[in-house]
Design an enzyme around this catalytic site. Structure first.
Site, mmCIF file in Angstrom:
data_model
loop_
_atom_site.group_PDB
_atom_site.id
_atom_site.type_symbol
_atom_site.label_atom_id
_atom_site.label_comp_id
_atom_site.label_asym_id
_atom_site.label_seq_id
_atom_site.Cartn_x
_atom_site.Cartn_y
_atom_site.Cartn_z
ATOM 1 C CG HIS A 274 -0.200 0.123 2.531
ATOM 2 N ND1 HIS A 274 0.465 -0.941 3.105
ATOM 3 C CD2 HIS A 274 -0.005 1.178 3.371
ATOM 4 C CE1 HIS A 274 1.025 -0.570 4.235
ATOM 5 N NE2 HIS A 274 0.769 0.728 4.427
ATOM 6 C CG ASP B 57 1.684 5.214 4.674
ATOM 7 O OD1 ASP B 57 1.301 4.043 4.809
ATOM 8 O OD2 ASP B 57 2.773 5.627 5.118
ATOM 9 C CG HIS C 94 5.055 0.997 2.829
ATOM 10 N ND1 HIS C 94 4.457 2.177 2.446
ATOM 11 C CD2 HIS C 94 4.539 0.718 4.056
ATOM 12 C CE1 HIS C 94 3.612 2.583 3.384
ATOM 13 N NE2 HIS C 94 3.650 1.714 4.374
ATOM 14 N NE ARG D 85 2.330 6.440 9.384
ATOM 15 C CZ ARG D 85 1.210 5.860 8.954
ATOM 16 N NH1 ARG D 85 1.276 4.690 8.334
ATOM 17 N NH2 ARG D 85 0.042 6.426 9.152
#
Length: 316
Positions: free
Chosen positions: A116, A118, A266, A283
């Protein structure tokens, strides 16, 4: 191969490429303190060239990660749907078992499952994500990235011309075969995000074209029949995850990965669930612009508002 970017007599940023198309390790900088303008410029240049860059031996606090990230753009809320860590609205927890609170049932696994880009359900997906490893298993748990610019360039000319004019609808939804948990449904219903993006995105800084086909969020191609849409999407998804376009990162404690969401997808690891070791990363994400296709047409928000810095600032 080692590329050295000379900045001034006392500053050197070392860029060590990791594969033919994507990924480089950066040495020679301390991310716990403010960077010089030349260091920021060198790191940004490496990010644009190599799509994802990695730093090792950078023990940062949440606040230091936020401060480092802010030197490259405005920060979003940790996650527009799934929240943030206490007292740090810009930081999102990537814990080992966070997926178990989202999906039940047995998902259908295909070569592109889990890949995917983000938050592409938003009309302005994040420009970049910065992931910091804290608790890392002694083996397993690697993350992979793929270069969507190289994948686009590798298509045949007729197929490139065809996909240049197509658009797709992105939304949060469970993987095929899986069932959403009540917590997942509640979170998604509180912040509905559905957007129509071009299948080919023109990078706003480099002008390169990238296949913008996030497997986890892209649900169908506008204007095609369901069978046509599914067939073309599966062909493109299978294409973008070929090993020749990818890089795989072996995490260590205090490592950071910094990637350009406009040109990459990723894959989070699943082998960690076969191990007894814990895994914890954090993150931050940077506010992105609205994608534009080769025809100059921007993405459209079908439901929900743009993801912006105001949400995070309101909680500070």
């Amino acid at each position: 191969m080692r590329a050295v970017i000379e900045n001034d007599p006392i500053e050197t940023v070392i860029v060590k490429p990791l594969s033919a198309h994507i990924g480089a390790e950066i040495e020679g900088v301390d991310l716990s303190v403010p960077l010089s303008a030349s260091e920021v410029s060198a790191i940004r240049a490496a990010l644009l060239k190599w799509r994802v860059i990695f730093f090792r031996d950078q023990p940062l606090t949440h606040a230091q990660q936020v401060a480092f990230s802010a030197q490259f753009g405005e920060l979003t809320l940790g996650h527009p749907v799934f929240g943030h860590v206490p007292d740090h609205p810009e930081v999102y927890s990537i814990a080992k078992f966070r997926q178990s609170t989202r999906f039940g049932g047995q998902a259908v696994h295909r070569p592109w499952s889990g890949w995917h880009t983000d938050v592409t359900a938003a009309v302005n997906p994040p420009f970049a994500s910065i992931l910091r490893g804290v608790t890392i298993p002694p083996y397993g748990g690697d993350t992979q990235w793929t270069d969507l610019v190289a994948a686009y360039a590798a298509l045949s000319a007729p197929l490139r011309h065809f996909v240049d004019g197509l658009r797709g609808v992105h939304r949060f939804a469970p993987p095929a075969g899986a069932q959403a948990t009540s917590d997942y449904r509640d979170a998604v219903e509180k912040r509905i995000l559905v957007s129509e993006h071009p299948l080919v995105r023109v990078h706003p800084e480099t002008g390169e074209r990238a296949l913008y086909v996030s497997p986890s969020f892209l649900k169908h191609i506008v204007g095609l029949t369901p069978r046509e849409s599914q067939g073309l999407l599966e062909l493109l998804w299978e294409h973008i995850v070929q090993p020749r376009f990818t890089v795989r990162f072996k995490w260590e404690a205090n490592s950071l990965a910094f990637w350009d969401n406009r040109s990459t997808a990723h894959l989070a690891p699943t082998d960690i669930f076969d191990l007894d070791f814990d895994r914890q990363l954090y993150r931050t994400t940077l506010v992105g612009d609205i994608p534009v296709g080769p025809d100059g047409r921007p993405s459209d928000a079908l439901e929900g508002s743009p993801v912006n810095a105001a949400e995070a600032l309101a909680l500070n």
